[in-house]
Design an enzyme around this catalytic site. Structure first.
Site, PDB file in Angstrom:
ATOM      1  N   GLU A 140      56.056  11.030  49.005  1.00  0.00           N
ATOM      2  CA  GLU A 140      56.742  10.719  47.750  1.00  0.00           C
ATOM      3  C   GLU A 140      57.539   9.426  47.852  1.00  0.00           C
ATOM      4  O   GLU A 140      58.757   9.410  47.653  1.00  0.00           O
ATOM      5  CB  GLU A 140      57.698  11.866  47.388  1.00  0.00           C
ATOM      6  CG  GLU A 140      57.057  13.237  47.315  1.00  0.00           C
ATOM      7  CD  GLU A 140      58.088  14.370  47.220  1.00  0.00           C
ATOM      8  OE1 GLU A 140      59.299  14.117  47.382  1.00  0.00           O
ATOM      9  OE2 GLU A 140      57.674  15.508  47.001  1.00  0.00           O
ATOM     10  N   PRO A 141      56.885   8.307  48.157  1.00  0.00           N
ATOM     11  CA  PRO A 141      57.645   7.065  48.289  1.00  0.00           C
ATOM     12  C   PRO A 141      58.092   6.546  46.921  1.00  0.00           C
ATOM     13  O   PRO A 141      57.335   6.614  45.952  1.00  0.00           O
ATOM     14  CB  PRO A 141      56.637   6.100  48.917  1.00  0.00           C
ATOM     15  CG  PRO A 141      55.307   6.607  48.477  1.00  0.00           C
ATOM     16  CD  PRO A 141      55.443   8.112  48.354  1.00  0.00           C
ATOM     17  N   GLY A 142      59.308   6.072  46.841  1.00  0.00           N
ATOM     18  CA  GLY A 142      59.796   5.432  45.618  1.00  0.00           C
ATOM     19  C   GLY A 142      60.153   3.993  45.943  1.00  0.00           C
ATOM     20  O   GLY A 142      59.433   3.045  45.637  1.00  0.00           O
ATOM     21  N   CYS A 191      85.106  -4.637  33.969  1.00  0.00           N
ATOM     22  CA  CYS A 191      86.502  -4.471  34.355  1.00  0.00           C
ATOM     23  C   CYS A 191      86.647  -3.461  35.489  1.00  0.00           C
ATOM     24  O   CYS A 191      87.224  -2.383  35.302  1.00  0.00           O
ATOM     25  CB  CYS A 191      87.311  -4.015  33.153  1.00  0.00           C
ATOM     26  SG  CYS A 191      87.084  -5.123  31.776  1.00  0.00           S
ATOM     27  N   TYR A 221      76.767   2.008  46.947  1.00  0.00           N
ATOM     28  CA  TYR A 221      76.462   2.231  48.369  1.00  0.00           C
ATOM     29  C   TYR A 221      76.907   1.072  49.259  1.00  0.00           C
ATOM     30  O   TYR A 221      76.551   1.045  50.436  1.00  0.00           O
ATOM     31  CB  TYR A 221      74.945   2.395  48.583  1.00  0.00           C
ATOM     32  CG  TYR A 221      74.222   3.328  47.651  1.00  0.00           C
ATOM     33  CD1 TYR A 221      74.543   4.685  47.615  1.00  0.00           C
ATOM     34  CD2 TYR A 221      73.207   2.859  46.835  1.00  0.00           C
ATOM     35  CE1 TYR A 221      73.852   5.535  46.767  1.00  0.00           C
ATOM     36  CE2 TYR A 221      72.511   3.715  45.984  1.00  0.00           C
ATOM     37  CZ  TYR A 221      72.847   5.060  45.956  1.00  0.00           C
ATOM     38  OH  TYR A 221      72.162   5.900  45.122  1.00  0.00           O
ATOM     39  N   GLY A 260      61.548   8.370  51.174  1.00  0.00           N
ATOM     40  CA  GLY A 260      62.673   7.937  51.996  1.00  0.00           C
ATOM     41  C   GLY A 260      62.464   6.750  52.892  1.00  0.00           C
ATOM     42  O   GLY A 260      63.423   6.264  53.504  1.00  0.00           O
TER      43      GLY A 260
END
Ligand SMILES: *Cc1c(COP(=O)(O)O)cnc(C)c1O
Length: 436
Positions: A293-295, A366, A336, A255
């Site tokens: 758990e870094p992404g 479209c 987002y 996060g």
């Protein structure tokens, strides 16, 4: 927002401007973006091995004083070559599906042994796969999941290490779709009921409750909520010890956010150190092994999406630049309202005929939601120019689709002067393969 013209000069080590044959131009590691785009076509994701190594190293340094394992979150970018590179750098993995676990198993023979399995809805088949693979830890999120895992492990006669993902009811300032640690969210088990869950788990054969997990959301740049969540988790660990459980792992989830608005400082050593401090301070002298758990913080700033400008047009006095990438390649702005810096690969000087101006940068799909930037002040861009959408390494390709029957982009991994195509561009045949 004003375009900081020279901001990328300092961005290190990848995606900086240098001098090329036609003057100042964008480099991906040591290769000109223009050259890669000409050779491999656009839209094109380009990842930098140098940047990935740097980010992993920043974590290793910041967390050096704490027993820990970095379990890279596969969903941020699941390309096999990137997983292999990250495994070679000592990373474990965080997976949220059987498919992601299979990728990890392909990435390295022993990689599954340092994988944690998160997610609110693991199926029996996914559990079986993970039990057989001998993963490090299941992060369970409900009593029903606990019961099913107990059944599956008993059938396979193999002990599964488990932790519960607790919902700490901590507010994190991020987009509502990626905030996960409040009581109204679907994630985790309520922290005040967790002791009962652990009691149940401890009583079941073939289950070994050894950890407590938390994940409060994504793209969080203030470290206070991380520290708060960790304190709540540790207070639970103390209660569990009093109940006679032997908890040795604390999983802090992922996060940590990056600075999309300031691409030259998207990820800094200072940010990672502040994050480490928030997590490690409460952990001091507990003897617990920390999992993170870094992404995004590992892979976002290690990638760009290269796209070619197709047409410029003016509608009712509003300028639009239509590019060959679209929301099917990078959905973050549409989903987002996310900001990505966008730079011409070879900037042109502003002239009377081609001035700097405000424009919407949009894809060909479209939908009016198919945009990369709105009312963005840009240096002059003409049809045919190459643009780089920065910080696109996370939640770009992994969230891509074939919407509008558009083939998914190719992916490259550059390392110094070397380049490897790590996923070829999809063809029409690829797209219709499973249809009658
Ligand atoms: C998505 C996710 C992560 C990674 O989040 P980032 O914001 O990319 O660091 C880590 N753990 C879990 C459980 C997740 O769902």
């Amino acid at each position: 927002m004003k375009q900081r013209k020279n901001s990328l000069e300092e961005r290190s080590p990848a995606f900086t401007f240098g001098s090329g044959k036609q003057g100042r131009t964008l480099f991906c590691d040591q290769l000109p973006a223009e050259q890669l785009a000409r050779r491999y076509g656009t839209p094109l994701f380009v990842y930098s091995a140098t940047a990935l190594r740097r980010h992993v190293d920043l974590f290793a340094r910041a967390f050096a004083a704490q027993q820990h394992t970095v379990c890279y979150s596969v969903k941020a970018n699941s390309n096999l070559s990137l997983l292999r590179l990250l495994a070679s750098l000592g990373c474990g993995f965080d997976v949220v599906s059987g498919g992601e676990l299979q990728r990890v198993m392909q990435a390295g023979e022993k990689a599954a042994a340092s994988a944690v399995f998160s997610g609110v809805g693991k199926t029996a088949a996914e559990m079986d796969l993970a039990i057989a693979a001998g993963i490090l830890l299941f992060n369970l999120e409900s009593a029903s999941e606990l019961d099913l895992l107990a059944q599956r492990a008993a059938r396979l006669k193999k002990t599964a290490r488990v932790s519960f993902r607790v919902n700490p009811d901590v507010k994190a300032d991020t987009h509502p779709y990626i905030s996960t640690g409040l009581r109204q969210h679907k994630f985790g088990v309520p922290i005040n009921e967790a002791r009962e869950f652990y009691r149940r788990a401890a009583a079941l054969p073939y289950l070994d409750p050894i950890g407590v997990s938390v994940h409060i959301g994504s793209q969080i740049t203030d470290t206070t909520p991380f520290a708060e969540a960790m304190q709540r988790v540790l207070s639970l660990v103390r209660d569990l010890s009093a109940d006679g459980l032997n908890i040795s792992f604390v999983d802090a989830g992922g996060g940590l956010g990056i600075h999309y608005q300031n691409a030259s400082q998207a990820v800094t050593a200072r940010d990672i150190r502040a994050y480490a401090k928030a997590l490690c301070r409460p952990l001091r002298r507990t003897g617990l092994h920390l999992l993170i758990e870094p992404g995004r913080s590992i892979v976002a700033a290690a990638g760009v999406l290269l796209t070619r400008a197709l047409y410029a047009k003016e509608n009712h006095g509003k300028q639009f630049l239509i590019v060959d990438a679209a929301m099917n390649d990078l959905i973050r702005p549409a989903l987002y309202g996310a900001h990505h810096e966008i730079v011409p690969a070879t900037p042109r000087p502003a002239t009377k005929d081609a001035p700097a101006m405000k424009m919407d940068i949009v894809g060909p799909i479209c939908e009016s939601g198919d945009f990369f930037a709105r009312d963005r002040e840009m240096p002059p861009v003409l049809g045919g120019d190459l643009l780089a959408i920065l910080d696109s390494g996370a939640y770009g390709m992994s969230l891509s689709s074939n919407y509008n029957t558009r083939p998914r982009a190719a992916e490259l991994l550059v390392d110094g002067k070397k380049v490897k195509q790590i996923r070829r561009r999809e063809t029409f045949e690829d797209m219709i393969r499973n249809e009658q």
